[in-house]
Each structure stands twice: as structure tokens, then as C-alpha cells.
Scaffold this motif. Structure first.
Motif, PDB file in Angstrom:
ATOM      1  N   ILE A 215      73.828  -6.188  -0.756  1.00 17.57           N
ATOM      2  CA  ILE A 215      73.564  -6.376  -2.189  1.00 17.57           C
ATOM      3  C   ILE A 215      72.070  -6.553  -2.408  1.00 17.57           C
ATOM      4  O   ILE A 215      71.412  -7.353  -1.743  1.00 17.57           O
ATOM      5  CB  ILE A 215      74.344  -7.589  -2.725  1.00 17.57           C
ATOM      6  N   THR A 216      71.531  -5.789  -3.343  1.00 13.02           N
ATOM      7  CA  THR A 216      70.097  -5.811  -3.617  1.00 13.02           C
ATOM      8  C   THR A 216      69.812  -6.429  -4.984  1.00 13.02           C
ATOM      9  O   THR A 216      70.712  -6.643  -5.798  1.00 13.02           O
ATOM     10  CB  THR A 216      69.526  -4.387  -3.600  1.00 13.02           C
ATOM     11  N   SER A 217      68.538  -6.666  -5.244  1.00 11.68           N
ATOM     12  CA  SER A 217      68.130  -7.191  -6.548  1.00 11.68           C
ATOM     13  C   SER A 217      68.464  -6.205  -7.663  1.00 11.68           C
ATOM     14  O   SER A 217      68.717  -6.615  -8.802  1.00 11.68           O
ATOM     15  CB  SER A 217      66.627  -7.491  -6.539  1.00 11.68           C
ATOM     16  N   ALA A 218      68.482  -4.921  -7.337  1.00 12.67           N
ATOM     17  CA  ALA A 218      68.844  -3.910  -8.342  1.00 12.67           C
ATOM     18  C   ALA A 218      70.286  -4.083  -8.788  1.00 12.67           C
ATOM     19  O   ALA A 218      70.599  -3.919  -9.983  1.00 12.67           O
ATOM     20  CB  ALA A 218      68.632  -2.506  -7.769  1.00 12.67           C
ATOM     21  N   HIS A 219      71.185  -4.412  -7.851  1.00 11.83           N
ATOM     22  CA  HIS A 219      72.579  -4.687  -8.222  1.00 11.83           C
ATOM     23  C   HIS A 219      72.649  -5.862  -9.200  1.00 11.83           C
ATOM     24  O   HIS A 219      73.358  -5.816 -10.212  1.00 11.83           O
ATOM     25  CB  HIS A 219      73.396  -5.048  -6.975  1.00 11.83           C
TER      26      HIS A 219
ATOM     27  N   ALA B 160      76.160 -16.265 -15.038  1.00 14.57           N
ATOM     28  CA  ALA B 160      76.374 -15.357 -13.904  1.00 14.57           C
ATOM     29  C   ALA B 160      75.194 -15.410 -12.945  1.00 14.57           C
ATOM     30  O   ALA B 160      75.375 -15.411 -11.723  1.00 14.57           O
ATOM     31  CB  ALA B 160      76.583 -13.932 -14.417  1.00 14.57           C
ATOM     32  N   LYS B 161      73.988 -15.471 -13.493  1.00 18.36           N
ATOM     33  CA  LYS B 161      72.791 -15.523 -12.650  1.00 18.36           C
ATOM     34  C   LYS B 161      72.784 -16.792 -11.795  1.00 18.36           C
ATOM     35  O   LYS B 161      72.538 -16.739 -10.591  1.00 18.36           O
ATOM     36  CB  LYS B 161      71.537 -15.460 -13.524  1.00 18.36           C
ATOM     37  N   ARG B 162      73.073 -17.927 -12.420  1.00 16.67           N
ATOM     38  CA  ARG B 162      73.100 -19.191 -11.672  1.00 16.67           C
ATOM     39  C   ARG B 162      74.181 -19.176 -10.592  1.00 16.67           C
ATOM     40  O   ARG B 162      73.970 -19.624  -9.460  1.00 16.67           O
ATOM     41  CB  ARG B 162      73.353 -20.358 -12.634  1.00 16.67           C
ATOM     42  N   THR B 163      75.340 -18.640 -10.963  1.00 19.48           N
ATOM     43  CA  THR B 163      76.465 -18.631 -10.024  1.00 19.48           C
ATOM     44  C   THR B 163      76.181 -17.713  -8.839  1.00 19.48           C
ATOM     45  O   THR B 163      76.415 -18.087  -7.681  1.00 19.48           O
ATOM     46  CB  THR B 163      77.749 -18.183 -10.741  1.00 19.48           C
ATOM     47  N   MET B 164      75.705 -16.512  -9.110  1.00 16.36           N
ATOM     48  CA  MET B 164      75.398 -15.583  -8.022  1.00 16.36           C
ATOM     49  C   MET B 164      74.362 -16.169  -7.077  1.00 16.36           C
ATOM     50  O   MET B 164      74.479 -16.054  -5.852  1.00 16.36           O
ATOM     51  CB  MET B 164      74.921 -14.243  -8.588  1.00 16.36           C
ATOM     52  N   SER B 165      73.340 -16.815  -7.616  1.00 15.04           N
ATOM     53  CA  SER B 165      72.310 -17.420  -6.777  1.00 15.04           C
ATOM     54  C   SER B 165      72.904 -18.513  -5.888  1.00 15.04           C
ATOM     55  O   SER B 165      72.549 -18.620  -4.703  1.00 15.04           O
ATOM     56  CB  SER B 165      71.193 -18.002  -7.654  1.00 15.04           C
ATOM     57  N   SER B 166      73.833 -19.291  -6.432  1.00 10.47           N
ATOM     58  CA  SER B 166      74.473 -20.350  -5.641  1.00 10.47           C
ATOM     59  C   SER B 166      75.319 -19.766  -4.515  1.00 10.47           C
ATOM     60  O   SER B 166      75.363 -20.313  -3.403  1.00 10.47           O
ATOM     61  CB  SER B 166      75.348 -21.216  -6.548  1.00 10.47           C
TER      62      SER B 166
ATOM     63  N   LEU C 231      74.162 -18.186   7.532  1.00 17.68           N
ATOM     64  CA  LEU C 231      73.641 -17.052   8.315  1.00 17.68           C
ATOM     65  C   LEU C 231      74.397 -15.754   8.068  1.00 17.68           C
ATOM     66  O   LEU C 231      74.436 -14.877   8.925  1.00 17.68           O
ATOM     67  CB  LEU C 231      73.664 -17.384   9.818  1.00 17.68           C
ATOM     68  N   ARG C 232      74.966 -15.621   6.877  1.00 16.96           N
ATOM     69  CA  ARG C 232      75.645 -14.370   6.536  1.00 16.96           C
ATOM     70  C   ARG C 232      74.814 -13.498   5.603  1.00 16.96           C
ATOM     71  O   ARG C 232      75.214 -12.392   5.242  1.00 16.96           O
ATOM     72  CB  ARG C 232      77.009 -14.673   5.928  1.00 16.96           C
ATOM     73  N   ALA C 233      73.688 -14.008   5.187  1.00 11.37           N
ATOM     74  CA  ALA C 233      72.720 -13.234   4.402  1.00 11.37           C
ATOM     75  C   ALA C 233      71.335 -13.744   4.762  1.00 11.37           C
ATOM     76  O   ALA C 233      71.171 -14.874   5.247  1.00 11.37           O
ATOM     77  CB  ALA C 233      72.990 -13.392   2.912  1.00 11.37           C
ATOM     78  N   ASP C 234      70.332 -12.911   4.534  1.00 12.83           N
ATOM     79  CA  ASP C 234      68.957 -13.283   4.889  1.00 12.83           C
ATOM     80  C   ASP C 234      68.180 -13.814   3.695  1.00 12.83           C
ATOM     81  O   ASP C 234      67.291 -14.646   3.848  1.00 12.83           O
ATOM     82  CB  ASP C 234      68.225 -12.071   5.484  1.00 12.83           C
ATOM     83  N   THR C 235      68.489 -13.304   2.507  1.00 12.49           N
ATOM     84  CA  THR C 235      67.759 -13.706   1.308  1.00 12.49           C
ATOM     85  C   THR C 235      68.702 -13.785   0.114  1.00 12.49           C
ATOM     86  O   THR C 235      69.845 -13.313   0.171  1.00 12.49           O
ATOM     87  CB  THR C 235      66.645 -12.693   0.966  1.00 12.49           C
TER      88      THR C 235
ATOM     89  N   ALA D 148      64.392 -12.525  -7.003  1.00 10.83           N
ATOM     90  CA  ALA D 148      63.381 -11.544  -7.428  1.00 10.83           C
ATOM     91  C   ALA D 148      63.496 -11.193  -8.906  1.00 10.83           C
ATOM     92  O   ALA D 148      62.505 -10.807  -9.534  1.00 10.83           O
ATOM     93  CB  ALA D 148      63.487 -10.283  -6.581  1.00 10.83           C
ATOM     94  N   VAL D 149      64.702 -11.322  -9.483  1.00 15.08           N
ATOM     95  CA  VAL D 149      64.905 -10.926 -10.886  1.00 15.08           C
ATOM     96  C   VAL D 149      65.253 -12.128 -11.755  1.00 15.08           C
ATOM     97  O   VAL D 149      65.769 -11.972 -12.849  1.00 15.08           O
ATOM     98  CB  VAL D 149      66.010  -9.849 -10.985  1.00 15.08           C
ATOM     99  N   ARG D 150      64.940 -13.326 -11.275  1.00 16.57           N
ATOM    100  CA  ARG D 150      65.355 -14.536 -11.990  1.00 16.57           C
ATOM    101  C   ARG D 150      64.745 -14.647 -13.383  1.00 16.57           C
ATOM    102  O   ARG D 150      65.297 -15.288 -14.263  1.00 16.57           O
ATOM    103  CB  ARG D 150      65.009 -15.775 -11.166  1.00 16.57           C
ATOM    104  N   LYS D 151      63.565 -14.010 -13.574  1.00 16.17           N
ATOM    105  CA  LYS D 151      62.893 -14.087 -14.884  1.00 16.17           C
ATOM    106  C   LYS D 151      62.906 -12.748 -15.621  1.00 16.17           C
ATOM    107  O   LYS D 151      62.153 -12.563 -16.575  1.00 16.17           O
ATOM    108  CB  LYS D 151      61.456 -14.565 -14.689  1.00 16.17           C
ATOM    109  N   ALA D 152      63.761 -11.855 -15.191  1.00 15.04           N
ATOM    110  CA  ALA D 152      63.770 -10.513 -15.783  1.00 15.04           C
ATOM    111  C   ALA D 152      64.346 -10.497 -17.187  1.00 15.04           C
ATOM    112  O   ALA D 152      63.978  -9.658 -18.001  1.00 15.04           O
ATOM    113  CB  ALA D 152      64.559  -9.558 -14.895  1.00 15.04           C
TER     114      ALA D 152
END
Length: 390
Positions: free
Chosen positions: A140-144, A164-170, A179-183, A188-192
Motif C-alpha cells: 500500500i502506497t501513499s497514492a492509495h 479514515a485518515k486517523r484510523t488508517m494511520s493507527s 514488523l509487518r510494514a516498514d512505514t 506523507a499525505v497527512r496534510k493533503a
């Protein structure tokens, strides 16, 4: 060195033979006609072979590129054969670590009431899972993320987009911690997105209150939705506290409502005096839903409470969605009651706003109950007056 013509024109023989390229890469021609790329390397004084695919599915140029990557691994002391096996295991593990799987795990870890978890899961199922639910979190990328947020705002739901933004970030925070994701691609899009400028929590004027209540009375919707809305205004509780009200919390003879600590934002029991209008409303509901746990049960599952989304949907139907949200009721009540001269401490006690001093908090709630009873009866009578003027 080989050319594509060499590879293309090589014919099978009775026995297997090889066409060498360079630095360990060669094309193996089998009696069956299969042409297989191989990379011969030596690691720790031991020779090994690494399969790179078959020609022409893998072209000469592609085979050289793959061989180059394998050669880099060998220089680092890594066997490309074992590395491929590890990558396969990793992909298999990642395929099981989809966003939906980790989101469900995240929800299970939250110390929330079931209704709160259900509401958050409903948002995920509507807004997030259709786009990224089945994807491994590492893919999953920031574009998604930005696509989900933009689409949600475009359909007129900026508040849902923010949730949705808060939940996805959590969820990604949990994935990174385990250790199932790196970032976290949300970062990156929190202020978009532009800030939500809708003044849903501004205080309504007296005229607006009257108009809103008249409009809601005549909206022709579900009887339960109407009464949950009325109870919220008559007591100034939060929307979820109204729609999730349980019959066992009420003492109608004493005109009291004791909301359980686990249902309150501050996790403390809250005692509210009920004005006559609220008691009358609840007595009217008793024959309809008194046999269930909830005063306002869910339409499809009577063992669950109504969702507070029902209030928002009704407001949207009435054209009030951009001027007012149910959460703005308490702001309006506080503002108008302060203007009318009621003591600030009494108003704060009615709204269950946290008092930092525990002794003072207990004293306030016990001492102000009679004063709050008079204030809320006056408030209920004023609501009737303001409605009557429309």
C-alpha cells in the motif's frame, strides 16, 4: 557472448548442451527443446546453480539483468537461491498480512465499547476496505491513501475522510510495530486535504433552534430517530449517548437518567435530571421498545442500538447537514444557557465536562443536581417556546 540470434536458432540435440554468455551466465538447451537460463556461481568454495527462467519468456537482456542482481548478492556473501526462497516465504507471509486483517486486529486491541468498534468497522468497510482491504500492507502506497481521502471528500464527507485518515494511520502504526510494514504511507499525505471548514459545532441561534426542531418533527422519518434526536436536545447528551440509551439506566419515577461509566467519554457515571418532556417521551417509547435492552434499538438487529448515523442521515435529508451536526447540540446548549444567566459550573456539570479536582467534581455533581433539574426544565420549556414561534 551470446546474441539473440544464437538463442533463437539453438536446436535441441540428443544430449543437453550449453551456450555460454559471460560471468557465469549460460543458456541450457535440453533434448526436449526447453531453453533454460542458468547462472553458475561459487560461494564459500562451493559451486551452485541459480535458475533464471526459460527463453524466450526471459529474453537475453532480462537474463543478463537478473544475473547481474544475483551476482551482487554473491558479492555480499548471499546465495541467490536461498534469497529467492526467503523472498517467497516473505511474500507468502505478506499476502496474509492484508490491511483488513491488521485493521481487525487493531480494532480487537482497542478498549472500546462494542458499539464504538462496530461504528468504526462500518466506516472501514464502506470507505477503506473496498480500495485497500485485500492488499498486503507492504504494497500500500501513499497514492492509495490519497485516492481514498480525495474520493471521500469529493462525495461531501470531509469528517469521514478525517476519521479514515486517523484510523488508517493507527492501523499502519500497529503494522510497523509488529514488523509487518516498514512505514506509514498516511504520513506523507497527512496534510493533503484542506481543513474541514464546515461550522458543524457553532452555536445555533434561537431562531435556528426553533426551525431545526420544527423541521425534524416534520421530516416523516422513523419514530425512534425523531425521539432519539429529541432526547439529545432535551438533555444535551452526546449523540451516541442518546441513541445507545438503555432502559435500565432510567428511573422515570424519579426523573433521573444514570448513564453507565463505560458509555461516557470520561469513563465516569453521569446522572442527569430529566425534564417533564423527556419523561413523557420515554413513557411513549416504553410500549414500543420496552421489551428490548435499548430505548432506540437498531432497525435490522434489535439486540443492537441505533447508529447515530441515522441522525446525520435525517439532517442531510432535511438540508441541515452543512449547517449543523448532532455534535453541535451541546455547543448550542452551553452557549444559550450561559447567555440566559445559568451558572457556568452547573452547565458544565450537566454536560459532564471533566473537573480536574476529584473532590470538587464529586461535590459539584451531588450539589448541583437540584439546580440542574430546574435549569433543564427551563431549557425544555424554552425549546417548546422557540418551536412554537416558527
Amino acid at each position: 557472448m551470446l546474441t539473440d540470434a544464437h538463442c533463437r536458432n539453438a536446436k535441441p540435440r540428443e544430449k543437453l548442451y550449453r551456450l555460454n554468455d559471460f560471468k557465469g551466465l549460460y543458456l541450457e538447451i535440453k533434448p526436449t527443446g526447453v531453453k533454460a537460463w542458468r547462472y553458475r556461481f561459487k560461494l564459500n568454495s562451493k559451486e551452485s546453480l541459480f535458475a533464471l527462467g526459460n527463453y524466450p519468456d526471459v529474453s537475453l537482456a532480462d537474463a543478463r539483468d537478473a544475473c547481474g542482481e544475483a551476482r551482487k548478492l554473491v558479492k555480499q556473501g548471499i546465495s541467490p537461491v536461498q534469497n529467492r526462497q526467503l523472498e517467497l516465504v516473505k511474500r507468502e507471509l505478506d499476502s496474509g498480512n492484508t490491511f483488513e486483517v491488521i485493521a481487525q486486529e487493531w480494532l480487537a486491541l482497542k478498549d472500546w465499547e462494542d458499539v464504538t468498534k462496530t461504528r468504526r468497522l462500518d466506516m472501514l468497510q464502506r470507505v477503506v476496505f473496498p480500495s485497500i482491504g485485500k492488499l498486503p500492507v507492504r504494497q500500500i502506497t501513499s497514492a492509495h491513501i490519497l485516492d481514498i481521502l480525495n474520493k471521500t471528500v469529493a462525495r461531501g464527507a470531509p469528517t469521514v475522510a478525517a476519521e479514515a485518515k486517523r484510523t488508517m494511520s493507527s492501523v499502519f502504526e500497529l503494522a510497523v510495530a509488529t514488523l509487518r510494514a516498514d512505514t506509514d504511507p498516511v504520513w506523507a499525505v497527512r496534510k493533503a486535504l484542506p481543513p474541514n471548514k464546515t461550522q458543524h459545532k457553532r452555536a445555533l441561534s434561537v431562531e435556528e433552534i426553533g426551525k431545526l426542531l420544527v423541521d425534524f418533527d416534520g421530516h416523516g422519518g422513523n419514530f425512534q430517530t425523531l425521539n432519539a434526536f429529541r432526547l439529545m436536545w432535551l438533555t444535551l447528551v452526546r449523540p451516541n449517548e442518546s441513541v445507545q440509551a438503555e432502559w435500565e439506566e432510567f428511573d422515570l419515577d424519579s426523573a433521573l437518567w444514570k448513564i453507565q461509566a463505560q458509555r461516557m467519554k470520561a469513563r465516569r457515571e453521569h446522572v442527569l435530571p430529566l425534564p417533564e418532556q423527556a419523561v413523557k417521551l420515554l413513557k411513549a417509547m416504553r410500549p414500543i421498545t420496552g421489551h428490548t435492552k435499548y430505548v432506540f434499538p437498531n432497525r435490522d438487529d434489535r439486540a443492537r442500538p441505533m447508529a447515530d448515523a441515522a441522525l446525520r442521515q435525517a439532517l442531510k435529508k432535511l438540508g441541515w447537514a452543512k449547517k449543523y451536526s448532532p455534535h453541535g447540540t451541546r455547543t448550542t446548549g452551553s452557549t444559550r444557557l450561559n447567555e440566559l444567566g445559568y451558572r457556568h459550573d452547573v452547565i458544565e456539570a450537566q454536560l459532564a465536562h471533566a473537573e480536574p479536582n476529584a473532590v470538587r467534581r464529586t461535590y459539584n455533581h451531588a450539589t448541583y443536581l437540584d439546580e440542574r433539574r430546574g435549569m433543564m426544565q427551563d431549557w425544555a420549556d424554552l425549546l417548546d417556546t422557540w418551536k412554537a414561534k416558527i
